[in-house]
Design a protein around this motif. Structure first.
Motif, mmCIF file in Angstrom:
data_model
loop_
_atom_site.group_PDB
_atom_site.id
_atom_site.type_symbol
_atom_site.label_atom_id
_atom_site.label_comp_id
_atom_site.label_asym_id
_atom_site.label_seq_id
_atom_site.Cartn_x
_atom_site.Cartn_y
_atom_site.Cartn_z
ATOM 1 N N HIS A 193 41.834 -8.524 -41.005
ATOM 2 C CA HIS A 193 43.010 -9.001 -41.715
ATOM 3 C C HIS A 193 44.061 -10.108 -41.209
ATOM 4 O O HIS A 193 44.793 -10.683 -41.851
ATOM 5 C CB HIS A 193 43.894 -7.490 -41.834
ATOM 6 N N TYR A 194 43.938 -10.134 -39.702
ATOM 7 C CA TYR A 194 45.067 -10.967 -39.109
ATOM 8 C C TYR A 194 44.442 -11.997 -38.112
ATOM 9 O O TYR A 194 45.031 -12.912 -37.769
ATOM 10 C CB TYR A 194 45.943 -10.073 -38.282
ATOM 11 N N MET A 214 51.972 -10.761 -38.276
ATOM 12 C CA MET A 214 51.214 -9.600 -38.964
ATOM 13 C C MET A 214 50.861 -8.579 -38.136
ATOM 14 O O MET A 214 50.753 -7.240 -38.270
ATOM 15 C CB MET A 214 50.028 -10.298 -39.574
ATOM 16 N N VAL A 220 49.169 -5.374 -44.805
ATOM 17 C CA VAL A 220 50.063 -6.597 -44.489
ATOM 18 C C VAL A 220 51.572 -6.688 -45.514
ATOM 19 O O VAL A 220 51.327 -5.999 -46.422
ATOM 20 C CB VAL A 220 49.433 -8.102 -45.054
ATOM 21 N N SER A 223 53.388 -12.450 -45.978
ATOM 22 C CA SER A 223 52.265 -12.898 -46.637
ATOM 23 C C SER A 223 52.328 -14.527 -46.599
ATOM 24 O O SER A 223 53.694 -14.858 -46.717
ATOM 25 C CB SER A 223 51.992 -12.422 -48.122
ATOM 26 N N THR A 280 43.575 -11.428 -45.672
ATOM 27 C CA THR A 280 44.693 -11.783 -46.025
ATOM 28 C C THR A 280 44.961 -12.791 -46.636
ATOM 29 O O THR A 280 45.526 -13.241 -47.681
ATOM 30 C CB THR A 280 45.794 -11.720 -44.715
#
Length: 582
Positions: free
Chosen positions: A282-283, A303, A323, A328, A407
């Motif tokens: 995700h990050y 994040m 998130v 974002s 993300t």
């Protein structure tokens, strides 16, 4: 000592030091910056920690903080290699994220903000400037005259200025996202932003010039390129290998943070290794120079802090939203790309190529103007600066860029969905998609969801413009519809599985109980029924192969997840086959 606070959203160095917040020590970069260039530009995607870096530079170089220097830095890396210039500058700061981006108000806002920053500057350094400075300054209403006046007074006082500009392109990018002509009027000809940089440049040259150092941050080089004749002295170090991880967190740094809070809070329900494995998709996965590919990939700082704050706040439970919507990628600015990818719906479309393959071969350009943005190389370079692509590998003399994480991928899905809305008249019921998404997650029912998406494609059948790109167009339509609204899954395309590459894989998130592998076969409108059956059989064979993937099977078994295969055959824009292969 009390547990260190989590500095989510905090960019004030003084507050972090004095209020016992966790600080990831990047101060060793100060000497590297000083040795590299006097006039330094550093660009990174939003929310990467650039503003805190500038606050650290301010604390280090500002003569105002000379009495606090030991408090600020005695336990930091830079203290072992102090440079002669520390605590020796008057620091002039501008933050252009505060400028109103409404075209009707932008100049008035810019003028006001510049004057207020200058007013603050002359007030805090009044004892170091000529005595008449404040009185005469208060009579000036124009920011250009005010800027020139203050810098001239600084020169008369034989003082040196460290100029810091944060988010230099923020309001310019906002204007560009809505209207190219507004942006051009700002950065070309007699535009006020161009004039601002002209004045700065004039005070960097000649004997006893007041501006001795400059540090500029932003997102892309686009605006600086467009004001380049007014300001061509600052060197862009964004892709310099020495500064790859100057902002953002390495995996080593993330691990140290997690180990600290695991020990201090006692609420962790997962090991540090498990958490890192959970958050990386995700990050993580940012890299800004090919020479750094063997080093840790970079995490987005805000994040990560958001995740950790939520995780601790909920006593060791993963947050439902991985998130924070506030951090974002700035989607409004992303929409400007719709205008510049002129080939949407055709084979040359850069955005569609990235969406389908999740990667693209390219050379990252360090300079390009608005007039050059339609060149695919510059468009791809802009995506790198925006954080929408990152360096994945270097092979056979070519740089391969890839979508860095889920993300960012969700931003592409939103972009693609808007592209489809601009091209055709379909509309899906978002509430219905959420209901069907939950059925997928907890009941293993994917056919209803996919069938609903395919039923929204009927308008495509009458649009001949997309016939040449129909297969990827259909796949992109499915991906965009799934990717925007599904809170229970992340989606991957072309994932390697058991010596093959699956079309679409739907991977569970949180407590979802089912995973899906979709094999999509597309046939032209005039294909025969026999061809449909042949593609159906081919899809079945491929799916059975993918479902035997040992790595994923072990992972899913350990997590109590059932993986189902789905055959999807589309002829033209009409569904012909939609079934499970278990």
């Amino acid at each position: 000592m009390a547990t260190k606070g989590i500095p989510y959203g905090i960019t004030d160095y003084d507050r972090i030091v004095n209020k016992n917040y966790y600080y990831v020590d990047k101060t060793d970069y100060i000497a590297k910056i000083e040795q590299s260039d006097s006039f330094f530009t550093f660009l990174r995607p939003r929310r990467f920690g650039k503003t805190l870096l500038l606050a650290t530079l301010d604390a280090y170089y500002n003569v105002k903080y000379k009495d606090k220097f030991d408090l600020y830095f005695k336990d930091k890396k830079i203290y072992q290699q102090l440079t002669e210039e520390h605590s020796s500058f008057l620091v002039l700061k501008f933050d252009f994220s505060k400028v109103d981006n409404n075209i009707e108000k932008v100049y008035e806002s810019f003028n006001h903000i510049v004057i207020e920053y200058l007013r603050y500057f002359i007030n805090i350094y009044k004892d170091l400037l000529p005595v008449e400075t404040i009185v005469k300054f208060n009579e000036i209403k124009n920011c250009d005259i005010a800027l020139d006046y203050v810098l001239t007074q600084t020169k008369l006082a034989n003082q040196k200025v460290y100029l810091i500009i944060d988010e230099y392109d923020n309001f310019a990018n906002s204007l560009l996202s809505r209207n190219e002509n507004d942006y051009i009027s700002l950065t070309h000809g007699d535009g006020f932003f161009r004039l601002f940089f002209n004045i700065l440049k004039a005070h960097t040259s000649g004997n006893n010039s007041p501006i001795e150092r400059i540090f500029i941050t932003g997102v892309s080089p686009l605006t600086l390129s467009d004001v380049t004749s007014g300001f061509n002295i600052s060197k862009n170090h964004s892709l310099d290998y020495k500064f790859n991880s100057m902002v953002g967190f390495s995996e080593t740094e993330v691990r140290e943070i997690l180990e600290y809070y695991e020990k201090e809070t006692g609420v962790f329900k997962h090991s540090v290794d498990e958490i890192i494995e959970k958050i990386k998709p995700h990050y993580n996965n940012y890299c800004f120079n090919e020479e750094c590919l063997k080093e840790d990939r970079i995490f987005n700082t805000d994040m990560f802090w958001y995740f950790l704050s939520e995780y601790i706040n909920y006593n060791g439970k993963y947050p439902k939203e991985m998130v924070d919507k506030n951090i974002s990628t700035d989607y409004d600015k992303m929409r400007m790309l719709i205008r510049y990818d002129k080939n949407f719906g055709h084979k040359a479309s850069v955005i569609q190529q990235i969406m389908m393959n999740e990667e693209i071969e390219a050379i990252i350009n360090t300079e390009f103007s608005i007039a050059e943005i339609t060149d695919d190389r510059n468009l791809v370079s802009l995506l790198v600066y925006l954080g929408m692509l990152s360096i994945a590998r270097y092979q056979k003399g070519a740089t391969i860029l890839r979508i860095p994480n889920y993300t960012v991928k969700s931003q592409y899905y939103r972009y693609m969905k808007d592209c489809y809305k601009d091209c055709i008249s379909w509309r899906s019921d978002e509430y219905q998609l959420d209901i069907l998404g939950r059925k997928m997650a907890y009941e293993g029912e994917a056919l209803e969801f996919i069938d609903y998406i395919l039923s929204c494609m009927t308008d495509l059948s009458s649009n001949r413009d997309f016939d040449a790109m129909a297969e990827s167009f259909v796949k992109g339509f499915i991906l965009a519809s799934m990717g925007v609204r599904m809170n229970f899954y992340v989606i991957e395309t072309e994932k390697e599985k058991n010596h093959g590459y699956s079309d679409i894989e739907i991977i569970p998130r949180l407590d979802a109980e089912y995973a899906f592998v979709i094999e999509l076969k597309y046939l032209k409108k005039d294909a025969s029924d026999n061809e449909v059956k042949e593609q159906e059989a081919k899809a079945e064979i491929q799916l059975r192969q993918y479902l035997k993937d040992k790595v994923d099977n072990i992972k899913y078994q350990n997590e109590g997840i059932t993986c189902r295969g789905v055959v999807c055959v589309v002829r033209g824009y009409k569904k012909e086959v939609l079934k499970y292969i278990d």
